[in-house]
Motif scaffolding. Structure first.
Motif, PDB file in Angstrom:
ATOM      1  N   MET A  27      -4.938   1.298   9.209  1.00 44.62           N
ATOM      2  CA  MET A  27      -5.542   2.081   8.133  1.00 44.62           C
ATOM      3  C   MET A  27      -7.009   1.687   8.000  1.00 44.62           C
ATOM      4  O   MET A  27      -7.366   0.526   8.204  1.00 44.62           O
ATOM      5  CB  MET A  27      -4.820   1.807   6.811  1.00 44.62           C
ATOM      6  N   ARG A  76       2.257   1.285  13.895  1.00 45.53           N
ATOM      7  CA  ARG A  76       0.901   0.791  13.658  1.00 45.53           C
ATOM      8  C   ARG A  76       0.939  -0.699  13.366  1.00 45.53           C
ATOM      9  O   ARG A  76       1.834  -1.163  12.658  1.00 45.53           O
ATOM     10  CB  ARG A  76       0.286   1.523  12.462  1.00 45.53           C
ATOM     11  N   TYR A 104       0.811  -1.232   0.000  1.00 45.78           N
ATOM     12  CA  TYR A 104       0.000   0.000   0.000  1.00 45.78           C
ATOM     13  C   TYR A 104       0.834   1.266   0.000  1.00 45.78           C
ATOM     14  O   TYR A 104       0.307   2.354  -0.169  1.00 45.78           O
ATOM     15  CB  TYR A 104      -0.907   0.010   1.245  1.00 45.78           C
ATOM     16  N   CYS A 105       2.135   1.143   0.226  1.00 52.14           N
ATOM     17  CA  CYS A 105       2.912   2.326   0.592  1.00 52.14           C
ATOM     18  C   CYS A 105       3.754   2.885  -0.551  1.00 52.14           C
ATOM     19  O   CYS A 105       4.471   2.153  -1.229  1.00 52.14           O
ATOM     20  CB  CYS A 105       3.807   1.984   1.775  1.00 52.14           C
ATOM     21  N   GLU A 153      -1.322  -2.054  11.600  1.00 53.89           N
ATOM     22  CA  GLU A 153      -1.873  -2.005  10.226  1.00 53.89           C
ATOM     23  C   GLU A 153      -3.132  -2.840  10.039  1.00 53.89           C
ATOM     24  O   GLU A 153      -4.108  -2.371   9.476  1.00 53.89           O
ATOM     25  CB  GLU A 153      -0.847  -2.371   9.145  1.00 53.89           C
ATOM     26  N   LEU A 190       3.724   8.677   1.136  1.00 58.54           N
ATOM     27  CA  LEU A 190       3.196   7.347   1.410  1.00 58.54           C
ATOM     28  C   LEU A 190       1.967   7.112   0.540  1.00 58.54           C
ATOM     29  O   LEU A 190       1.648   5.996   0.165  1.00 58.54           O
ATOM     30  CB  LEU A 190       2.805   7.224   2.881  1.00 58.54           C
ATOM     31  N   TYR A 191       1.265   8.233   0.228  1.00 58.60           N
ATOM     32  CA  TYR A 191       0.053   8.178  -0.582  1.00 58.60           C
ATOM     33  C   TYR A 191      -0.027   9.465  -1.387  1.00 58.60           C
ATOM     34  O   TYR A 191       0.789  10.384  -1.189  1.00 58.60           O
ATOM     35  CB  TYR A 191      -1.182   8.023   0.328  1.00 58.60           C
ATOM     36  N   PRO A 199      -7.488   7.084   6.892  1.00 56.83           N
ATOM     37  CA  PRO A 199      -7.968   6.344   5.732  1.00 56.83           C
ATOM     38  C   PRO A 199      -6.788   5.850   4.888  1.00 56.83           C
ATOM     39  O   PRO A 199      -5.773   6.537   4.779  1.00 56.83           O
ATOM     40  CB  PRO A 199      -8.766   7.402   4.956  1.00 56.83           C
ATOM     41  N   TYR A 200      -6.927   4.664   4.337  1.00 58.99           N
ATOM     42  CA  TYR A 200      -5.992   4.225   3.298  1.00 58.99           C
ATOM     43  C   TYR A 200      -6.188   5.166   2.116  1.00 58.99           C
ATOM     44  O   TYR A 200      -7.325   5.506   1.767  1.00 58.99           O
ATOM     45  CB  TYR A 200      -6.298   2.781   2.882  1.00 58.99           C
ATOM     46  N   ILE A 201      -5.086   5.616   1.529  1.00 55.94           N
ATOM     47  CA  ILE A 201      -5.179   6.471   0.344  1.00 55.94           C
ATOM     48  C   ILE A 201      -4.327   5.865  -0.754  1.00 55.94           C
ATOM     49  O   ILE A 201      -3.171   5.489  -0.529  1.00 55.94           O
ATOM     50  CB  ILE A 201      -4.708   7.920   0.646  1.00 55.94           C
TER      51      ILE A 201
HETATM   52  N1  5AD Z   1      -2.522   5.417   2.745  1.00 58.73           N
HETATM   53  C1  5AD Z   1      -2.719   5.749   4.038  1.00 58.73           C
HETATM   54  N2  5AD Z   1      -1.845   5.499   5.014  1.00 58.73           N
HETATM   55  C2  5AD Z   1      -0.695   4.885   4.670  1.00 58.73           C
HETATM   56  N3  5AD Z   1       0.337   4.500   5.413  1.00 58.73           N
HETATM   57  C3  5AD Z   1       1.250   3.926   4.604  1.00 58.73           C
HETATM   58  N4  5AD Z   1       0.808   3.926   3.336  1.00 58.73           N
HETATM   59  C4  5AD Z   1      -0.409   4.514   3.350  1.00 58.73           C
HETATM   60  C5  5AD Z   1      -1.388   4.798   2.361  1.00 58.73           C
HETATM   61  N5  5AD Z   1      -1.214   4.478   1.082  1.00 58.73           N
HETATM   62  C6  5AD Z   1       0.353   4.630   6.869  1.00 58.73           C
HETATM   63  C7  5AD Z   1       0.665   3.294   7.537  1.00 58.73           C
HETATM   64  C8  5AD Z   1       1.948   3.593   8.279  1.00 58.73           C
HETATM   65  C9  5AD Z   1       1.899   5.079   8.482  1.00 58.73           C
HETATM   66  C10 5AD Z   1       3.206   5.736   8.721  1.00 58.73           C
HETATM   67  O1  5AD Z   1       1.324   5.551   7.276  1.00 58.73           O
HETATM   68  O2  5AD Z   1      -0.373   2.969   8.434  1.00 58.73           O
HETATM   69  O3  5AD Z   1       2.061   2.912   9.507  1.00 58.73           O
END
Ligand code: 5AD
Ligand code: FES
Length: 342
Positions: A198, A157, A65-66, A159, A304-305, A228-230
């Motif tokens: 997330m 986290r 995801y990162c 996760e 990260l996003y 939120p996951y992004i």
């Molecule tokens: N969207 C949202 N949060 C993210 N993280 C990493 N990638 C993403 C993403 N695509 C968060 C993870 C990590 C924190 C530093 O950022 O939960 O632990």
């Protein structure tokens, strides 16, 4: 008694009750109201600020995801040296920050010796500040060394607390068991520990979210960070959509009711999916904001996003901006280390 009152009084619900409140928006107004009441009862209108220093975007891991995963060969990589990190702290201190969060990818360039050197230099210069590390999975001995050098908080986290889900988000080289062990090691050493997850990450189910709540109940962390996951185009998850604002807010309120005393940030990710995301997070029960202290020149690179806020020239001074935002939400930034109240 209604279900939200139950949650508030018992700081807990059954799995099926959690499922019910997670899967509908009908309790949202009540959740926010009760979470805010609980938060004000303990922390008043205080919001704690943490200065985030994103000191390296190199990472040896390849989480799906990162955006800074090692497999993203298009990422432009950077590292800050000790003097650059100290300069961020100096700047932050003048702005009223009393907690510095050193966050980075898992970057072997920063050996334990180097991390300890950096931490002790910060500790020497800012004896009245808290030093938080967020640099991933390390051995217990490494965590001890950082602690002895002067670090006192650690963010990691989990996760997702579901094994199967964890393996859908991470390569085989990573495991939930190791992650959990790290968190327990950190606690045992004496760190104030933050964990979290997330919201809306690919393949996540309501059951997974309930597992997250159950794991946090077991861990009893001092800090809980969720966002939120992004989506990020340069990851295998490019086609998945981002997590939902309302579900994230709902979870913040639920967390406040389960953990009345926790330090819960209103995260940058929340501010990224909605222009007033962070204000809404505070109203839903969050009591921490973590503005960026990294040099503006590298902020875009710690991606990260996508579309991360506070990366342009206009954001050179997040403290002033946030001050207004926090006030507009009905709260007040305080200059204090902001330990968890118990
Ligand atoms: N969207 C949202 N949060 C993210 N993280 C990493 N990638 C993403 C993403 N695509 C968060 C993870 C990590 C924190 C530093 O950022 O939960 O632990
Ligand atoms: Fe960074 Fe507003 S908080 S610009």
């Amino acid at each position: 008694m209604n279900i939200i009152e139950n949650l508030k009084n018992n700081r807990n619900l059954s799995d099926s009750e959690f499922k019910e409140i997670l899967e509908t928006n009908q309790y949202d107004d009540l959740l926010v109201k009760e979470a805010d009441k609980v938060r004000r009862g303990i922390y008043g209108d205080e919001v704690y600020i943490r200065g985030l220093i994103e000191f390296t975007n190199y990472c040896k891991n390849n989480c799906y995801y990162c955006g800074i995963r090692c497999g993203n060969t298009n990422a432009v990589r950077y590292r800050l040296d000790k003097d650059e990190i100290l300069a961020c702290c100096d700047e932050g201190y003048k702005l009223g920050f009393r907690t510095f969060v050193m966050q980075g990818g898992e970057d072997p360039h920063y050996t334990d010796k180097l991390i300890c050197e950096i931490v002790s230099s910060i500790r020497e210069r800012f004896s009245d500040c808290a030093i938080t590390l967020s640099i991933g999975e390390k051995s217990k001995q490494s965590y001890k060394d950082y602690f002895n050098a002067g670090a006192n908080r650690y963010l990691l986290r989990h996760e997702t607390a579901d094994n199967k889900h964890y393996s859908k988000l991470h390569p085989e080289s990573m495991s939930l068991d190791v992650r959990k062990q790290c968190l327990y090691d950190l606690k045992e050493i004496g760190y104030q520990v933050g964990s979290g997850f997330m919201v809306g990450s690919p393949y996540q189910t309501t059951e997974n979210l309930i597992s997250d709540l159950r794991f946090l109940q077991e861990l009893q962390p001092d800090m809980i960070g969720i966002g939120p996951y992004i989506t990020h185009a340069e990851t295998p998850f490019a086609a998945f959509k981002s997590g939902d604002l309302h579900l994230t807010l709902r979870l913040i309120s639920i967390l406040r009711l389960i953990f009345p005393y926790a330090l819960i940030p209103s995260t940058t990710a929340l501010g990224t999916i909605h222009p007033e995301g962070r204000e809404l997070g505070l109203k839903a029960g969050a009591n921490v904001v973590m503005p960026n202290l990294s040099p503006v020149s590298v902020r875009k690179l710690y991606a990260l996003y996508e579309n991360k806020i506070c990366t342009g020239e206009e954001a050179a001074q997040c403290r002033g901006c946030l001050e207004k935002r926090v006030e507009s939400a009905g709260y007040r930034i305080v200059t204090a280390v902001g330990n968890v109240k118990k």
